[in-house]
Design a protein around this motif. Structure first.
Motif, short mmCIF file in Angstrom:
data_model
loop_
_atom_site.label_atom_id
_atom_site.label_comp_id
_atom_site.label_asym_id
_atom_site.label_seq_id
_atom_site.Cartn_x
_atom_site.Cartn_y
_atom_site.Cartn_z
N LEU A 22 -60.89 106.72 93.06
CA LEU A 22 -61.70 107.53 94.03
C LEU A 22 -62.93 108.14 93.25
O LEU A 22 -63.37 107.55 92.38
N THR A 23 -63.19 109.35 93.87
CA THR A 23 -64.40 110.11 93.10
C THR A 23 -63.72 110.97 92.17
O THR A 23 -62.76 111.02 91.94
N LEU A 24 -64.62 111.49 91.06
CA LEU A 24 -64.37 112.20 90.19
C LEU A 24 -63.15 113.35 90.36
O LEU A 24 -62.53 113.73 89.94
N ASP A 25 -63.61 114.00 91.68
CA ASP A 25 -63.01 115.29 92.21
C ASP A 25 -61.65 114.95 92.77
O ASP A 25 -60.73 115.42 92.40
N GLU A 26 -61.59 113.77 93.41
CA GLU A 26 -60.31 113.35 93.92
C GLU A 26 -59.22 112.57 92.84
O GLU A 26 -58.18 112.68 92.74
N GLY A 27 -59.65 112.09 91.72
CA GLY A 27 -59.09 111.40 90.87
C GLY A 27 -58.80 110.21 91.36
O GLY A 27 -59.34 109.32 91.84
N ALA A 28 -57.66 109.46 91.05
CA ALA A 28 -57.01 108.17 91.19
C ALA A 28 -56.13 107.98 92.23
O ALA A 28 -54.80 108.82 92.04
N LYS A 29 -55.93 106.98 93.06
CA LYS A 29 -54.79 107.20 94.11
C LYS A 29 -53.85 105.81 93.65
O LYS A 29 -54.27 104.81 93.38
N TRP A 30 -52.67 106.12 93.78
CA TRP A 30 -51.62 105.16 93.21
C TRP A 30 -51.02 104.35 94.50
O TRP A 30 -50.84 104.86 95.62
N GLY A 31 -50.79 103.20 94.42
CA GLY A 31 -50.06 102.36 95.21
C GLY A 31 -49.13 101.36 94.75
O GLY A 31 -49.08 101.33 93.51
N LEU A 32 -48.37 100.76 95.55
CA LEU A 32 -47.20 99.79 94.95
C LEU A 32 -47.59 98.59 95.78
O LEU A 32 -48.19 98.26 96.94
N VAL A 33 -47.35 97.61 95.18
CA VAL A 33 -47.48 96.10 95.51
C VAL A 33 -46.21 95.55 95.10
O VAL A 33 -45.63 95.41 94.26
N LEU A 34 -45.38 94.70 96.21
CA LEU A 34 -44.28 93.84 95.95
C LEU A 34 -44.66 92.59 95.89
O LEU A 34 -45.16 91.95 96.83
N SER A 35 -44.03 91.73 95.00
CA SER A 35 -44.47 90.38 94.95
C SER A 35 -43.20 89.51 94.35
O SER A 35 -42.69 89.88 93.44
N SER A 36 -42.74 88.36 94.97
CA SER A 36 -41.95 87.55 94.22
C SER A 36 -42.32 87.14 92.92
O SER A 36 -43.61 87.02 92.77
N VAL A 37 -41.40 86.81 92.14
CA VAL A 37 -41.93 86.36 90.87
C VAL A 37 -42.58 85.08 91.11
O VAL A 37 -43.69 84.66 90.22
N GLU A 38 -42.11 84.10 91.78
CA GLU A 38 -42.68 82.87 91.99
C GLU A 38 -44.26 82.84 92.56
O GLU A 38 -44.98 82.17 91.95
#
Length: 380
Positions: free
Chosen positions: A69-85
């Motif tokens: 994001l912006t320098l003031d906001e920093g970075a936003k984390w998220g999750l991603v789920l995926s099968s190995v295949e």
């Protein structure tokens, strides 16, 4: 219609439970809506544990990623789920699929995953950058369960985390390893559902990479660390082999012990080694003279004599310049490494010695991977 005999009803219930225990977790969340009896069966704690036991392990990958994001906001984390295949076949598509993505708050980050639960740490900005207030909670992304926050823990930076399951007490625990300004290392342990943190004094080492969470295996959390470091800004060039140690923390007894490094390591690697877990095995990876990647596997966890070197391959063949990050999956057959470019991931399959390079992320994002299993677990 004559009322159903109690014995017949019980047998029918057991038959339904047996069949459902082999059904993947996601369809079960929809089957709960069919009728009250099915919802009762699928929600029962005994069934939840049976289903978790029978679920395929290592079938799902959980990726944590930042969205700058912006320098003031920093970075936003998220999750991603995926099968190995799906991930192996097309990593970019698997990571970009909207149905697989979950957002976290700005001040949240993932500190571990176990039995379908994600341990999320929350730490808002603190005017004193050397101190932070941390709350933790459990989240099951599949069913939407979110636990109550842990009691607040005020700690000095830096800190390292670990999250796992204590089968003896049927409880989920988080461990924070803390080093104060004097160099003293302690640990704080919290059992979710409890009212306070427990202090473990005289912790023998501090993880030198606080970005790596403790690795859960066999009821223990494991970190690779430095013995009694006296300051934060240590120089790796001054580290000796006897300063390196693996600390294994037993979640049942809240005690720790040392696991010896493989006997075949005779000199300090030029880069910081990496500890990892896949399935029921502990792995140790390190560079050799800045030219090769060497991987060791502890085939029987806890047996230091079972360390076995099973891979030695040149960085030149892999297309990487140094050992930055490694994730292992497919029973130790596939390695994901950070490439020469920050957003390039390199996949090495030791079964056919093949190398595949993929530019997975863009927009100044960062990717990390964890093992994950979809479950119906909802701690009470």
């Amino acid at each position: 219609m004559a009322p159903q005999h109690p014995t017949a009803a019980l047998l029918l219930c057991e038959l339904v439970m047996e069949i459902f225990s082999w059904v993947p977790a996601k369809p079960l969340t929809r089957l709960k809506l069919v009728c009250k009896s099915w919802n009762s069966i699928i929600s029962h704690p005994h069934f939840v544990k049976l289903h978790l036991y029978r679920s395929p392990k290592n079938a799902i990958l959980l990726f944590t990623r930042t969205e700058a994001l912006t320098l003031d906001e920093g970075a936003k984390w998220g999750l991603v789920l995926s099968s190995v295949e799906s991930f192996i076949q097309n990593p970019s598509s698997a990571l970009d699929a909207q149905e697989n993505r979950h957002s976290l708050h700005i001040a949240d980050w993932v500190s571990g995953s176990c039995n379908g639960l994600v341990c999320v740490a929350h730490s808002p900005y603190h005017p004193n950058n050397d101190i932070c207030d941390i709350w933790l909670r459990l989240w099951n992304p599949l069913i939407g369960f979110i636990s109550e926050n842990s009691p607040c823990l005020r700690v000095n930076l830096p800190i390292a985390f670990g999250f796992g399951y204590d089968e003896s007490s049927d409880s989920y625990k988080v461990v924070t390893v803390i080093r104060d300004s004097s160099g003293t290392v302690t640990a704080q342990v919290y059992s979710f559902g409890g009212s306070s943190w427990k202090t473990i004094n005289s912790f023998p080492a501090f993880p030198f990479s606080v970005e790596n969470n403790g690795h859960f295996i066999g009821g223990t959390l494991n970190w690779l660390g430095l013995r009694n470091p006296h300051r934060d800004d240590y120089d790796w060039a001054t580290v000796t082999l006897d300063m390196l140690m693996i600390v294994s923390f037993d979640l049942k007894s809240d005690t720790h012990k040392q696991i010896l490094l493989p006997k075949g390591i005779h000199e300090i690697p030029r880069e910081e080694p990496i500890l990892g877990v896949w399935g029921n095995s502990l792995y140790l990876l390190h560079d050799y003279k800045n030219t090769h990647l060497i991987a060791w596997q502890m085939k029987e966890f806890g047996d230091e004599n079972s360390w076995t070197q099973f891979l030695k391959i040149s960085f030149q063949h892999l297309g990487v310049e140094r050992l930055l990050s490694v994730f292992i999956f497919e029973n130790g057959n596939i390695f994901m490494l950070r490439g020469r470019h920050h957003f390039e991931e390199v996949f090495y399959d030791r079964r056919d010695n093949s190398v595949k390079r993929i530019n997975i992320l863009a927009n100044n994002s960062y990717l990390d991977a964890l093992e994950y299993v979809e479950s119906l677990v909802q701690p009470r």
